[in-house]
Design a protein around this motif. Structure first.
Motif, PDB file in Angstrom:
ATOM      1  N   GLY A  51     -34.663   6.617  39.271  1.00  0.00           N
ATOM      2  CA  GLY A  51     -33.626   5.767  39.826  1.00  0.00           C
ATOM      3  C   GLY A  51     -33.428   4.504  39.014  1.00  0.00           C
ATOM      4  O   GLY A  51     -33.546   4.488  37.787  1.00  0.00           O
ATOM      5  N   MET A  52     -33.154   3.408  39.719  1.00  0.00           N
ATOM      6  CA  MET A  52     -32.813   2.146  39.055  1.00  0.00           C
ATOM      7  C   MET A  52     -34.029   1.502  38.398  1.00  0.00           C
ATOM      8  O   MET A  52     -35.119   1.458  38.959  1.00  0.00           O
ATOM      9  CB  MET A  52     -32.217   1.183  40.094  1.00  0.00           C
ATOM     10  CG  MET A  52     -31.748  -0.146  39.515  1.00  0.00           C
ATOM     11  SD  MET A  52     -32.976  -1.486  39.686  1.00  0.00           S
ATOM     12  CE  MET A  52     -32.964  -1.762  41.452  1.00  0.00           C
ATOM     13  N   GLY A  53     -33.809   1.008  37.157  1.00  0.00           N
ATOM     14  CA  GLY A  53     -34.800   0.171  36.498  1.00  0.00           C
ATOM     15  C   GLY A  53     -34.385  -1.282  36.641  1.00  0.00           C
ATOM     16  O   GLY A  53     -33.247  -1.655  36.328  1.00  0.00           O
ATOM     17  N   TYR A  75     -27.246   4.493  37.611  1.00  0.00           N
ATOM     18  CA  TYR A  75     -28.619   4.920  37.917  1.00  0.00           C
ATOM     19  C   TYR A  75     -28.680   6.001  39.000  1.00  0.00           C
ATOM     20  O   TYR A  75     -29.555   6.870  38.950  1.00  0.00           O
ATOM     21  CB  TYR A  75     -29.452   3.719  38.381  1.00  0.00           C
ATOM     22  CG  TYR A  75     -29.873   2.784  37.279  1.00  0.00           C
ATOM     23  CD1 TYR A  75     -30.735   3.206  36.273  1.00  0.00           C
ATOM     24  CD2 TYR A  75     -29.435   1.467  37.247  1.00  0.00           C
ATOM     25  CE1 TYR A  75     -31.146   2.348  35.267  1.00  0.00           C
ATOM     26  CE2 TYR A  75     -29.836   0.593  36.250  1.00  0.00           C
ATOM     27  CZ  TYR A  75     -30.690   1.040  35.260  1.00  0.00           C
ATOM     28  OH  TYR A  75     -31.103   0.199  34.260  1.00  0.00           O
ATOM     29  N   TYR A  76     -27.807   5.926  39.977  1.00  0.00           N
ATOM     30  CA  TYR A  76     -27.886   6.841  41.114  1.00  0.00           C
ATOM     31  C   TYR A  76     -26.731   7.837  41.048  1.00  0.00           C
ATOM     32  O   TYR A  76     -25.787   7.802  41.836  1.00  0.00           O
ATOM     33  CB  TYR A  76     -27.871   6.049  42.429  1.00  0.00           C
ATOM     34  CG  TYR A  76     -29.036   5.097  42.557  1.00  0.00           C
ATOM     35  CD1 TYR A  76     -30.346   5.564  42.541  1.00  0.00           C
ATOM     36  CD2 TYR A  76     -28.833   3.718  42.672  1.00  0.00           C
ATOM     37  CE1 TYR A  76     -31.423   4.694  42.643  1.00  0.00           C
ATOM     38  CE2 TYR A  76     -29.905   2.841  42.776  1.00  0.00           C
ATOM     39  CZ  TYR A  76     -31.194   3.332  42.753  1.00  0.00           C
ATOM     40  OH  TYR A  76     -32.261   2.475  42.858  1.00  0.00           O
ATOM     41  N   GLY A  77     -26.825   8.734  40.077  1.00  0.00           N
ATOM     42  CA  GLY A  77     -25.808   9.747  39.920  1.00  0.00           C
ATOM     43  C   GLY A  77     -25.715  10.645  41.139  1.00  0.00           C
ATOM     44  O   GLY A  77     -26.682  10.824  41.891  1.00  0.00           O
ATOM     45  N   ASP A 537     -24.142  13.513  50.014  1.00  0.00           N
ATOM     46  CA  ASP A 537     -23.933  14.600  50.972  1.00  0.00           C
ATOM     47  C   ASP A 537     -23.918  14.080  52.402  1.00  0.00           C
ATOM     48  O   ASP A 537     -24.459  14.716  53.319  1.00  0.00           O
ATOM     49  CB  ASP A 537     -25.024  15.664  50.815  1.00  0.00           C
ATOM     50  CG  ASP A 537     -25.013  16.302  49.427  1.00  0.00           C
ATOM     51  OD1 ASP A 537     -23.923  16.396  48.834  1.00  0.00           O
ATOM     52  OD2 ASP A 537     -26.099  16.677  48.945  1.00  0.00           O
ATOM     53  N   GLY A 538     -23.306  12.894  52.585  1.00  0.00           N
ATOM     54  CA  GLY A 538     -23.140  12.356  53.927  1.00  0.00           C
ATOM     55  C   GLY A 538     -24.351  11.664  54.497  1.00  0.00           C
ATOM     56  O   GLY A 538     -24.331  11.216  55.651  1.00  0.00           O
ATOM     57  N   GLU A 539     -25.432  11.536  53.734  1.00  0.00           N
ATOM     58  CA  GLU A 539     -26.642  10.862  54.206  1.00  0.00           C
ATOM     59  C   GLU A 539     -27.024   9.749  53.239  1.00  0.00           C
ATOM     60  O   GLU A 539     -26.702   9.806  52.049  1.00  0.00           O
ATOM     61  CB  GLU A 539     -27.798  11.856  54.342  1.00  0.00           C
ATOM     62  CG  GLU A 539     -27.562  12.928  55.387  1.00  0.00           C
ATOM     63  CD  GLU A 539     -28.763  13.829  55.552  1.00  0.00           C
ATOM     64  OE1 GLU A 539     -29.719  13.696  54.746  1.00  0.00           O
ATOM     65  OE2 GLU A 539     -28.755  14.661  56.477  1.00  0.00           O
ATOM     66  N   VAL A 540     -27.729   8.753  53.757  1.00  0.00           N
ATOM     67  CA  VAL A 540     -28.186   7.649  52.910  1.00  0.00           C
ATOM     68  C   VAL A 540     -29.232   8.174  51.933  1.00  0.00           C
ATOM     69  O   VAL A 540     -30.190   8.851  52.333  1.00  0.00           O
ATOM     70  CB  VAL A 540     -28.763   6.502  53.756  1.00  0.00           C
ATOM     71  CG1 VAL A 540     -29.243   5.368  52.853  1.00  0.00           C
ATOM     72  CG2 VAL A 540     -27.724   5.986  54.741  1.00  0.00           C
ATOM     73  N   ALA A 541     -29.063   7.875  50.655  1.00  0.00           N
ATOM     74  CA  ALA A 541     -29.968   8.360  49.619  1.00  0.00           C
ATOM     75  C   ALA A 541     -31.213   7.489  49.539  1.00  0.00           C
ATOM     76  O   ALA A 541     -31.151   6.267  49.720  1.00  0.00           O
ATOM     77  CB  ALA A 541     -29.257   8.379  48.271  1.00  0.00           C
ATOM     78  N   ARG A 542     -32.315   8.127  49.236  1.00  0.00           N
ATOM     79  CA  ARG A 542     -33.593   7.418  49.080  1.00  0.00           C
ATOM     80  C   ARG A 542     -33.649   6.861  47.652  1.00  0.00           C
ATOM     81  O   ARG A 542     -34.153   7.491  46.741  1.00  0.00           O
ATOM     82  CB  ARG A 542     -34.759   8.361  49.357  1.00  0.00           C
ATOM     83  CG  ARG A 542     -36.127   7.694  49.453  1.00  0.00           C
ATOM     84  CD  ARG A 542     -37.149   8.714  49.968  1.00  0.00           C
ATOM     85  NE  ARG A 542     -38.475   8.154  50.124  1.00  0.00           N
ATOM     86  CZ  ARG A 542     -39.425   8.213  49.210  1.00  0.00           C
ATOM     87  NH1 ARG A 542     -39.191   8.794  48.034  1.00  0.00           N
ATOM     88  NH2 ARG A 542     -40.617   7.701  49.445  1.00  0.00           N
ATOM     89  N   PHE A 558     -32.432  11.938  41.066  1.00  0.00           N
ATOM     90  CA  PHE A 558     -31.199  11.502  40.415  1.00  0.00           C
ATOM     91  C   PHE A 558     -31.214  11.979  38.959  1.00  0.00           C
ATOM     92  O   PHE A 558     -32.276  12.013  38.324  1.00  0.00           O
ATOM     93  CB  PHE A 558     -31.061   9.982  40.477  1.00  0.00           C
ATOM     94  CG  PHE A 558     -31.163   9.437  41.872  1.00  0.00           C
ATOM     95  CD1 PHE A 558     -30.113   9.575  42.768  1.00  0.00           C
ATOM     96  CD2 PHE A 558     -32.323   8.816  42.300  1.00  0.00           C
ATOM     97  CE1 PHE A 558     -30.208   9.091  44.051  1.00  0.00           C
ATOM     98  CE2 PHE A 558     -32.431   8.329  43.589  1.00  0.00           C
ATOM     99  CZ  PHE A 558     -31.375   8.472  44.472  1.00  0.00           C
ATOM    100  N   PRO A 559     -30.059  12.322  38.411  1.00  0.00           N
ATOM    101  CA  PRO A 559     -30.032  12.795  37.022  1.00  0.00           C
ATOM    102  C   PRO A 559     -30.610  11.764  36.067  1.00  0.00           C
ATOM    103  O   PRO A 559     -30.388  10.564  36.213  1.00  0.00           O
ATOM    104  CB  PRO A 559     -28.529  13.010  36.764  1.00  0.00           C
ATOM    105  CG  PRO A 559     -27.910  13.175  38.118  1.00  0.00           C
ATOM    106  CD  PRO A 559     -28.717  12.320  39.040  1.00  0.00           C
TER     107      PRO A 559
END
Length: 676
Positions: A51-53, A75-77, A537-542, A558-559
C-alpha cells in the motif's frame, strides 16, 4: 524520522517460524568455514511495503506536486473514493489486557451506563475501578488514581460496563440563597419542592422551585426560637409543607406562611443530641415524625408524639441523617451523609436495597434533599456559603459523550498513580471469556486525531511551502479506511498498538505534566478529508501503509507500483546498510557452523531483483530456508528488500572440505553477486 510509521511495517506479517526443518543432516563442520565476524546487508525501504509508503507520499506531494487524491489512486489501485459517517469506533487498549479497568476524571463525576444508555451508578470520588471476577464486576471508588480504592458490596453480573463522565454542574440547578439554614418544602403544592432559608427564626421562601431562588423571596416571616432546628412537614396531606421548629424534644408547627399563623405543639425526643427527621413512613400521603439518636432511628407514623412505630440502627452517631423518597414509591427512605459521601437505602431494616454512594460538596457542606423536578423521587443536594447545589435524579444524569469537552472533564485511564491517559468518548470494561479488557469508544474523527500525528509527523504538512499537507491528508484517509475495515473482536473493532495502528488517546499526563497526542496540522488534514475512505467492490478497503517502500511497493492486496516519491531527500530509509554477526546467525541454529548464506528467490520488481522471497542458509550439509520477511524479522532488518554480502576469507585448519570446493573458488562461490 523517529515518528514515521515503523510498526505498520509488521501489519499482516505471519509470526516468524521458530524452527526450520533441515533438508539434510550431517556433521556440523563438514564444508568450508568463514571466519569473518560480520555479514554486510544492504537494502531498500522500511516496513512491509504494502500500500502507501509514507515517505513516498511526501515525495509525491512536495517534489512532484501531486494532490492527496492522486497519491491515494497511485498506491491503492482498484479502489475509489468513498465516505463513511462519524460513527463510534471501539478501540481495545492492549496495555490494559487482563488488568482492572481504572478510570478517573479531574472535574465532575464518574458514571456507569448500561446497554440501554441509562446511568446506573455514580462514582463517589475522582476515580473508579472495575475488576472482573467469577461473580461479575466489583466496583471500587477512590479520591483519585493514587487511591485508596474501597470496594462496594456486591457485584454487577454483566459482560460490559460503559464508563463516562458527568457534568460537575449539578443537574438539578443552583440557587443563591444568602445566609441561613436551608429548608426544603413544596410551598405552593405544585408537586415539586422549593427552597427557603431560616436565619435565626426569620424565614424566607421561594415558591417557583430552585430557579427562582436568586430573586427576592415570595414569603418572609418570623417563626420559631432562633436556637431551634428548622424543617418542614405536610402533616395533613394537602400538598403544602408547613414550617416546623424542633427544640429540646418539642415540635412546633405553623400552618401557613403568614406572620402569626396558627400552630400546634407536640413532644417527641429529648434535649441531648436527638436529630429530628420527617417523612412519610407509611405511604399514606402525609408526613410523620421521627428522631435519630446515636444512629438509632425512632420513627412514628403520626404527628402527635407518643411511642415509636419503627426503630432500627443505621449509620454512625456522627453521621448526618437525611430522608427522601429515593425511588418515588410514595414511602420515605433513610439515608445519611458521612463527610461528603451519601449513603441511602430503600426501607427501614437491614435486609434492604442499598443505593449508590455519591459524593457531593465538601465535608463542611449541609446536605439537603427534595423532589426538584416533580418526578416523585427525591434527589440530593447540598448548601454551602449561601449557595444551594442540587442534583437531578440518577436517570436524568447526562454523561459527557461529546468529543470536545475540556481536558479536565475528559475521562482518563489510571495507568499508575503518576500516569494518566486521557481519552475522548468513554471507556468500557469488558468481560471476554473470563478475561478482562478495557475499550475506548470514541467518534471516528476524534479517534483519528490521536492516530494520524503518531503515524506521520504533523510538521510534514508545512514542507514544500505547504504542499506536504497532501501527504498528511493521505495519511488521514489511509488511517480512516484501515480502521473502518478492521473487525478484530466482537467487543472492539480495532486496537491501539502496531498490531492495528498506533493510537495514543487525547493526552498523557506524567507526574502532573500533560503532553498532547494530537496536533493542529493533523487535525486540519482530518477535517479536510472528513469521512473520506477508499472503497473496493462496495466495501471499505484495508489500506495498509508503511514508512518507506524503497522504490517499489510490495504488491499483494493492491497492485505493485513503482514508487518514485520514495526517493525524496528527507527519506533516510530509501537505501540502507546494516550488519549481522555470524555468531548471531549461528546462535539461532543451535550454534551450528554457518558455511553459506544466499538469497534464492526474489519478486523481480526493482533494484537487485526486488524483494526477497527466499533465503537459504547452509550449515555444512544441512540446508535451511526461510522467507525474506522471516529473515527480516529474525535479524531486525528494515525491510525484506535486501542483498547479502558475506565473503569467506579463510579456512579453519580442521575444516573437512569436499573436493569440489577448492579454496581458490571460495570467494567467487560466496560472493553476493552470485546470490543475487
Amino acid at each position: 524520522m523517529q515518528n514515521v510509521r515503523r510498526g505498520a511495517a509488521l501489519l499482516g506479517v505471519a509470526t516468524l517460524v521458530a524452527t526450520l526443518v533441515p533438508t539434510a543432516a550431517s556433521a556440523q563442520d563438514d564444508g568450508p568455514v568463514n571466519d569473518a565476524e560480520t555479514i554486510v546487508i544492504t537494502g531498500h525501504g522500511w516496513g512491509h511495503g504494502r500500500g502507501m509508503g509514507q515517505y513516498g507520499s511526501l515525495g509525491y506531494a512536495i517534489d512532484l506536486g501531486w494532490s492527496s487524491e492522486e497519491i491515494l489512486d497511485h498506491y491503492y489501485g482498484d479502489t475509489v473514493a468513498g465516505t463513511v459517517p462519524n460513527d463510534v469506533i471501539t478501540v481495545r487498549i492492549d496495555s490494559a489486557n487482563d488488568e482492572p479497568t481504572v478510570a478517573g476524571v479531574d472535574s465532575g463525576a464518574m458514571v456507569l451506563i448500561d446497554d440501554d444508555g441509562a446511568a446506573t451508578h455514580i462514582g463517589t470520588g475522582g476515580a473508579i475501578r472495575l475488576t472482573h471476577t467469577a461473580d461479575g464486576f466489583v466496583i471500587a471508588d477512590a479520591p483519585d488514581c493514587s487511591g485508596p480504592f474501597v470496594d462496594r458490596p456486591g457485584t454487577l453480573d454483566v459482560e460490559q460496563i460503559r464508563i463516562s463522565t458527568a457534568s460537575a454542574a449539578p443537574s438539578g440547578g443552583r440557587a443563591l440563597l444568602g445566609a441561613g439554614d436551608v429548608v426544603v418544602g413544596d410551598w405552593d403544592a405544585d408537586g415539586d419542592d422549593d427552597l427557603g432559608t431560616v436565619n435565626e427564626g426569620q424565614w424566607s421562601l421561594w415558591f417557583d422551585g430552585p430557579e427562582s431562588a436568586d430573586t427576592p423571596p415570595d414569603r418572609s416571616f418570623t417563626f420559631g426560637d432562633p436556637d431551634a432546628t428548622f424543617l418542614t412537614a405536610d402533616w395533613d396531606g394537602d400538598g403544602f409543607d408547613s414550617p416546623v421548629a424542633f427544640l429540646d424534644g418539642t415540635w412546633t408547627t405553623q400552618f401557613g406562611y403568614q406572620q402569626g399563623a396558627s400552630s400546634t405543639v407536640f413532644v417527641m425526643g429529648v434535649a441531648d443530641g436527638d436529630v429530628p427527621v420527617v417523612g412519610d413512613w407509611d405511604g399514606d400521603g402525609d408526613s410523620d415524625a421521627g428522631i435519630v439518636r446515636e444512629a438509632e432511628w425512632i420513627l412514628r407514623t403520626g404527628d402527635d408524639g407518643g411511642g415509636a412505630s419503627t426503630t432500627f440502627e443505621y449509620g454512625r452517631p456522627a453521621d448526618v441523617p437525611v430522608v427522601g423518597d429515593w425511588n418515588g414509591d410514595g414511602v420515605s427512605d433513610p439515608g445519611f451523609v458521612r463527610g461528603n459521601t451519601w449513603r441511602r437505602q430503600l426501607g427501614f431494616d437491614t435486609d434492604v436495597t442499598a443505593l449508590d454512594n455519591v459524593s457531593l460538596g465538601t465535608a463542611d457542606s449541609t446536605p439537603i434533599s427534595g423532589d426538584w423536578d416533580g418526578d416523585l423521587a427525591s434527589q440530593q443536594g447540598y448548601a454551602e456559603a449561601g449557595v444551594a447545589d442540587l442534583t437531578g435524579s440518577l436517570s436524568a444524569i447526562e454523561p459527557r459523550l461529546t468529543p470536545d469537552q475540556l481536558l479536565e472533564e475528559t475521562i482518563h485511564r489510571c495507568t499508575s498513580a503518576g500516569v494518566q491517559n486521557f481519552y475522548r468518548g468513554e471507556l468500557r470494561a469488558v468481560a471476554n471469556n473470563g478475561n478482562q479488557r478495557t475499550v475506548n469508544a470514541v467518534p471516528l474523527e476524534s479517534y483519528l486525531r490521536a492516530v494520524v500525528p503518531l503515524e506521520m509527523p504533523a510538521s510534514w504538512a508545512a514542507l514544500g511551502g505547504g504542499a506536504g499537507e497532501a501527504a498528511v491528508q493521505v495519511q488521514a484517509v489511509s488511517a480512516r479506511s484501515y480502521s473502518m475495515a478492521e473487525n478484530r473482536t466482537s467487543y472492539a473493532q480495532t486496537c491501539d498498538t502496531i498490531s492495528c495502528q498506533v493510537y495514543g488517546g487525547r493526552s498523557v499526563r506524567r507526574n502532573g505534566e500533560v503532553s498532547s497526542n494530537e496536533h493542529p496540522m493533523s487535525d486540519a488534514a482530518i477535517l479536510a478529508t472528513a469521512g473520506v475512505v477508499r472503497d473496493r467492490d462496495g466495501e471499505v478497503a484495508r489500506t495498509e501503509f508503511s514508512s518507506s517502500t524503497g522504490g517499489w511497493t510490495a504488491g499483494g492486496v493492491f497492485p505493485a507500483v513503482e514508487d518514485a516519491g520514495d526517493a525524496v531527500s528527507r527519506n533516510p530509509n530509501h537505501d540502507w546498510t546494516t550488519t549481522v554477526s555470524v555468531d548471531a546467525v549461528e546462535a539461532r541454529y543451535s550454534n551450528r557452523t554457518l558455511t553459506r548464506m544466499q538469497v534464492t528467490g526474489r519478486n523481480g520488481l526493482g533494484e537487485d531483483g526486488g524483494r526477497v522471497e527466499e533465503v537459504t542458509l547452509t550449515f555444512g550439509a544441512e540446508v535451511f530456508t526461510m522467507t525474506g520477511n522471516e529473515f527480516r524479522r529474525a535479524f531486525g532488518l528494515k525491510s525484506d528488500w535486501f542483498s547479502i554480502d558475506w565473503k569467506l576469507v579463510d579456512l579453519r585448519d580442521d575444516c573437512i572440505c569436499p573436493a569440489d570446493w577448492p579454496n581458490d573458488q571460495l570467494e567467487e562461490r560466496f560472493a553476493s553477486d552470485e546470490d543475487a
